[in-house]
Design a protein around this motif. Structure first.
Motif, PDB file in Angstrom:
ATOM      1  N   SER A 187       0.853  -1.182  -0.041  1.00 51.35           N
ATOM      2  CA  SER A 187       0.119  -0.071   0.111  1.00 51.35           C
ATOM      3  C   SER A 187       0.868   1.172  -0.135  1.00 51.35           C
ATOM      4  O   SER A 187       1.849   1.337   0.473  1.00 51.35           O
ATOM      5  CB  SER A 187      -0.999  -0.010   1.514  1.00 51.35           C
ATOM      6  N   LYS A 188       0.427   2.209  -0.677  1.00 53.30           N
ATOM      7  CA  LYS A 188       1.235   3.408  -0.687  1.00 53.30           C
ATOM      8  C   LYS A 188       0.741   4.504   0.110  1.00 53.30           C
ATOM      9  O   LYS A 188       1.296   5.442   0.526  1.00 53.30           O
ATOM     10  CB  LYS A 188       1.186   4.041  -2.247  1.00 53.30           C
ATOM     11  N   ARG A 189      -0.382   4.213   1.085  1.00 50.80           N
ATOM     12  CA  ARG A 189      -1.051   4.984   2.092  1.00 50.80           C
ATOM     13  C   ARG A 189       0.079   4.742   3.301  1.00 50.80           C
ATOM     14  O   ARG A 189       0.509   3.648   3.623  1.00 50.80           O
ATOM     15  CB  ARG A 189      -2.466   4.414   2.412  1.00 50.80           C
ATOM     16  N   ARG A 190       0.189   5.879   3.818  1.00 46.38           N
ATOM     17  CA  ARG A 190       0.991   5.808   5.386  1.00 46.38           C
ATOM     18  C   ARG A 190       0.022   5.490   6.476  1.00 46.38           C
ATOM     19  O   ARG A 190      -1.210   5.915   6.424  1.00 46.38           O
ATOM     20  CB  ARG A 190       1.671   7.167   5.642  1.00 46.38           C
ATOM     21  N   SER A 191       0.422   4.500   7.262  1.00 50.18           N
ATOM     22  CA  SER A 191      -0.300   4.300   8.443  1.00 50.18           C
ATOM     23  C   SER A 191      -0.222   5.310   9.408  1.00 50.18           C
ATOM     24  O   SER A 191       1.003   5.765   9.673  1.00 50.18           O
ATOM     25  CB  SER A 191       0.108   2.918   8.832  1.00 50.18           C
ATOM     26  N   ARG A 192      -1.188   5.395  10.386  1.00 50.19           N
ATOM     27  CA  ARG A 192      -1.077   6.624  11.187  1.00 50.19           C
ATOM     28  C   ARG A 192      -1.000   6.156  12.681  1.00 50.19           C
ATOM     29  O   ARG A 192      -1.228   5.197  13.071  1.00 50.19           O
ATOM     30  CB  ARG A 192      -2.397   7.404  11.277  1.00 50.19           C
TER      31      ARG A 192
END
Length: 71
Positions: A66-71
């Motif tokens: 995934s290219k989304r950053r985890s928070r």
């Protein structure tokens, strides 16, 4: 075609897909080798280069990151 024991030539893949030679080569390098991480082997048979997917990792697809950053 690439999974068959006989393998496939660039010309056979061009006939099957309707693609040009450079598109078939790009598919082999970009999708088969890099994206799917499959082992692609080639050999000369009667003066023609025949490509085949190696048997070491057939059917295994690399997981997508995934290219989304985890928070």
């Amino acid at each position: 075609m690439l999974q068959s024991p006989a393998g496939a030539t660039i010309a056979a893949m061009m006939d099957a897909t309707g693609w040009q030679q450079h598109s078939v080569r790009g598919f082999l390098a970009g999708v088969v080798r890099k994206r799917l991480k499959l082992t692609l082997s080639s050999k000369k048979v009667d003066g023609n280069r025949v490509y085949q997917i190696g048997s070491t990792n057939r059917g295994k697809v690399a997981p997508r990151l995934s290219k989304r950053r985890s928070r």
